[in-house]
Write an enzyme that holds these catalytic residues in place. Structure first.
Site: not given
Ligand code: 1HE
Length: 262
Positions: A116, A136
């Site tokens: 990210e 994730e």
């Protein structure tokens, strides 16, 4: 000039103090991003010295960044979870929508929140040791640092969903092919390449760089008719700057570099 947060080091380099080098300095935890580090990124990008015209972000140790510091995850309720994610958004927006272009120099793990962070940068340079993943999905959580907005812009929603559904890991060469990184360089040379690119970018007219950061992504998301009109406005503003006129004049007078394929 240098400035230190607990796990982040800022150094200003270049003949005119025009390059900011931001180093994640938490190698024992693989540069995992705890709240303090996310806030240090925000503060650093919101307060870059005026002389800075481009930046490089990289990580100390064997990995760029292992993502969210998972040891801080457990105690949050839903409301706190929203606020936590919004804090990441603020920090990475400060980087992505700041004043200067940012080049990520990647090696080792670029995973979860590390991807990210990398995807908020304007250019990614990966060395051959780099691998990209979004664990994730298999940890039972979801991206919260802007990944679902930024990663699909690089590789498409289908590839991102695959990474999260299956834990797929992209190694450097394949990552370059699908668009996770724009540059692939030999092991150990990502920082040097990123610094070279940042130096080149810093020599551009600041207004052109600013338009690439702030106008291009917005135009690309506008309906075509709106985008074309916005483009005309930005083109006119950029052209009217004295620096643009001087650069074009220099080319016409044979004093500026030609485009060369070498
Ligand atoms: C950590 C973290 C972390 C390492 N949070 N402590 N990210 C992940 O799910 C990735 C988790 N990390 C890994 O898969 C591996 O650590 C690596 C592939 C990155 C590196 O492996 P390796 O063998 O070099 O290191 P290591 O032995 O696994 O880790 C060294 C230490 O760092 C160890 O702590 P120690 O006290 O036992 O030495 C690890 O616990 C610690 N460490 N990664 C906390 N991530 C805004 S939402 C974003 C959501 C996410 O990012 S989720 C994905 C999180």
């Amino acid at each position: 000039m240098t400035q230190d947060h607990k796990h982040l080091h800022l150094q200003i380099r270049g003949d005119h103090s025009e390059i900011a080098v931001i180093t994640l300095t938490r190698p024992t935890k693989r540069n995992a991003l705890n709240d303090a580090l996310v806030m240090a990124l925000r503060d650093t990008f919101q307060n870059l010295p005026d002389t800075v015209r481009a930046a490089v972000v990289h990580g100390e140790g064997d990995h760029f960044c292992a993502g969210l510091d998972l040891s801080e995850l457990s105690e949050r309720d839903a409301g706190q979870g929203v606020m936590h994610s919004r804090m990441w958004h603020t920090a990475l927006d400060a980087l992505e929508k700041g004043r200067v272009p940012v080049v990520a120099a990647l090696h080792g793990a670029v995973v979860g929140g590390g991807l990210e962070l990398a995807s908020a940068c304007h250019i990614r340079v990966a060395d051959e040791t780099t691998f990209f993943a979004l664990p994730e999905g298999t940890r039972g959580i979801f991206v919260g640092g802007g990944g679902s907005v930024r990663v699909p812009k690089l590789i498409g929603a289908a590839r991102m969903a695959d990474m999260m559904f299956t834990g797929r890991v992209y190694k450097a060469a394949e990552a370059e092919r699908v668009g996770l990184t724009q540059y692939l360089v030999p092991a150990g040379s990502a920082f040097d390449k990123a610094f070279e690119l940042a130096t080149r970018i810093a020599s551009n007219a600041p207004l052109t760089n600013y338009a690439l950061i702030h106008a291009l992504p917005r135009i690309a998301e506008q309906p075509a008719d709106h985008g074309l009109f916005t483009e005309s406005l930005v083109a006119a503003i950029a052209q009217s700057a004295p620096e643009a006129k001087a650069r074009v004049r220099a080319f016409l007078d044979g004093k500026a570099a030609k485009v060369s394929k070498d």
